[in-house]
Design a protein around this motif. Structure first.
Motif, mmCIF file in Angstrom:
data_model
loop_
_atom_site.group_PDB
_atom_site.id
_atom_site.type_symbol
_atom_site.label_atom_id
_atom_site.label_comp_id
_atom_site.label_asym_id
_atom_site.label_seq_id
_atom_site.Cartn_x
_atom_site.Cartn_y
_atom_site.Cartn_z
ATOM 1 N N GLU A 38 -3.590 3.688 10.961
ATOM 2 C CA GLU A 38 -5.039 3.627 11.094
ATOM 3 C C GLU A 38 -5.700 2.788 10.008
ATOM 4 O OE1 GLU A 38 -6.663 7.536 11.346
ATOM 5 O OE2 GLU A 38 -5.185 8.171 12.821
ATOM 6 N N CYS A 39 -4.981 2.448 9.002
ATOM 7 C CA CYS A 39 -5.527 1.720 7.850
ATOM 8 C C CYS A 39 -5.706 0.244 8.190
ATOM 9 C CB CYS A 39 -4.603 1.892 6.648
ATOM 10 S SG CYS A 39 -5.216 1.133 5.147
ATOM 11 N N ARG A 40 -6.804 -0.077 8.841
ATOM 12 C CA ARG A 40 -7.145 -1.453 9.191
ATOM 13 C C ARG A 40 -5.990 -2.167 9.863
ATOM 14 N NH1 ARG A 40 -9.860 -3.574 3.775
ATOM 15 N NH2 ARG A 40 -8.371 -2.229 2.833
ATOM 16 N N CYS A 71 -2.044 -3.763 4.243
ATOM 17 C CA CYS A 71 -1.033 -2.909 3.632
ATOM 18 C C CYS A 71 -0.026 -3.699 2.815
ATOM 19 C CB CYS A 71 -0.320 -2.087 4.700
ATOM 20 S SG CYS A 71 -1.391 -0.818 5.380
ATOM 21 N N CYS A 129 0.848 -1.191 0.000
ATOM 22 C CA CYS A 129 0.000 0.000 0.000
ATOM 23 C C CYS A 129 0.885 1.244 0.000
ATOM 24 C CB CYS A 129 -0.901 -0.023 1.240
ATOM 25 S SG CYS A 129 -1.944 1.434 1.411
ATOM 26 N N ASN A 181 -10.644 -0.887 -1.367
ATOM 27 C CA ASN A 181 -11.197 -0.713 -0.024
ATOM 28 C C ASN A 181 -10.193 -0.172 0.981
ATOM 29 O OD1 ASN A 181 -13.747 -1.556 -0.787
ATOM 30 N ND2 ASN A 181 -13.305 -3.693 -0.365
ATOM 31 N N CYS A 182 -9.088 0.328 0.521
ATOM 32 C CA CYS A 182 -8.095 0.925 1.416
ATOM 33 C C CYS A 182 -8.736 2.128 2.110
ATOM 34 C CB CYS A 182 -6.866 1.357 0.626
ATOM 35 S SG CYS A 182 -5.654 2.235 1.618
ATOM 36 N N THR A 183 -8.787 2.096 3.426
ATOM 37 C CA THR A 183 -9.483 3.145 4.172
ATOM 38 C C THR A 183 -8.815 4.509 4.022
ATOM 39 O OG1 THR A 183 -8.278 2.497 6.165
ATOM 40 C CG2 THR A 183 -10.471 1.585 5.874
ATOM 41 N N THR A 184 -7.517 4.556 3.987
ATOM 42 C CA THR A 184 -6.815 5.829 3.841
ATOM 43 C C THR A 184 -7.069 6.426 2.461
ATOM 44 O OG1 THR A 184 -5.128 5.050 5.367
ATOM 45 C CG2 THR A 184 -4.578 6.984 4.050
ATOM 46 N N HIS A 185 -7.066 5.575 1.439
ATOM 47 C CA HIS A 185 -7.342 6.033 0.070
ATOM 48 C C HIS A 185 -8.761 6.587 -0.019
ATOM 49 C CE1 HIS A 185 -7.061 6.237 -4.268
ATOM 50 N NE2 HIS A 185 -8.181 5.541 -4.364
ATOM 51 N N ARG A 186 -9.708 5.907 0.609
ATOM 52 C CA ARG A 186 -11.095 6.376 0.600
ATOM 53 C C ARG A 186 -11.216 7.743 1.283
ATOM 54 N NH1 ARG A 186 -15.424 1.612 1.767
ATOM 55 N NH2 ARG A 186 -15.367 0.719 -0.309
ATOM 56 N N LYS A 187 -10.526 7.919 2.410
ATOM 57 C CA LYS A 187 -10.564 9.199 3.114
ATOM 58 C C LYS A 187 -10.009 10.314 2.236
ATOM 59 C CE LYS A 187 -10.098 7.327 7.772
ATOM 60 N NZ LYS A 187 -9.177 7.177 8.912
#
Length: 94
Positions: A44-46, A51, A38, A75-81
Motif C-alpha cells: 500500500e505504500c505508494r 520503497c 524502505c 513521506n513514507c506513507t506506512t511510516h506516517r500511519k
C-alpha cells in the motif's frame, strides 16, 4: 558490515537520517553509489515506487539530492500511519 561514507557530506547526513528511521543503505548496484530500502516495503505504500531509492555518487546538486532523500524517508506513507497510531495510543493512555 558497515558501509563506507558517501563523498558528499549533505548526502551522507541524509543517509544517516534514513538509517536512523530504519531504512537499509547498501553500496553498489550498477551506475549508482548504492540504494536504500524502505523498512516496510508495504504494497500500500505508494505502490512500492519509493520503497527503493538509488543513491548517486556524484549528484548534480548534492544539497537538493539530500533533500530528496530526506523527503522519500519522511513521506513514507506506512511510516506516517504508524507514527499517527503511536500518537493516538499515547493520547489514549493519558
Amino acid at each position: 558490515m558497515s558501509r563506507s561514507t558517501h563523498s558528499k557530506k549533505e548526502v551522507e547526513e541524509a543517509l544517516r537520517h534514513a538509517e536512523s528511521q530504519g531504512w537499509r543503505v547498501v553500496e553498489g548496484g550498477g551506475h549508482c553509489w548504492g540504494k536504500m530500502y524502505c523498512p516496510y516495503n508495504d504494497k500500500e505504500c505508494r505502490c512500492g515506487e519509493f520503497c527503493i531509492t538509488s543513491i548517486w555518487s556524484t549528484p548534480r546538486n548534492p544539497g537538493n539530492f539530500a533533500k530528496a532523500i530526506r523527503r522519500a524517508v519522511d513521506n513514507c506513507t506506512t511510516h506516517r500511519k504508524e507514527q499517527a497510531a503511536k500518537v493516538k495510543q499515547a493520547e489514549a493512555e493519558e
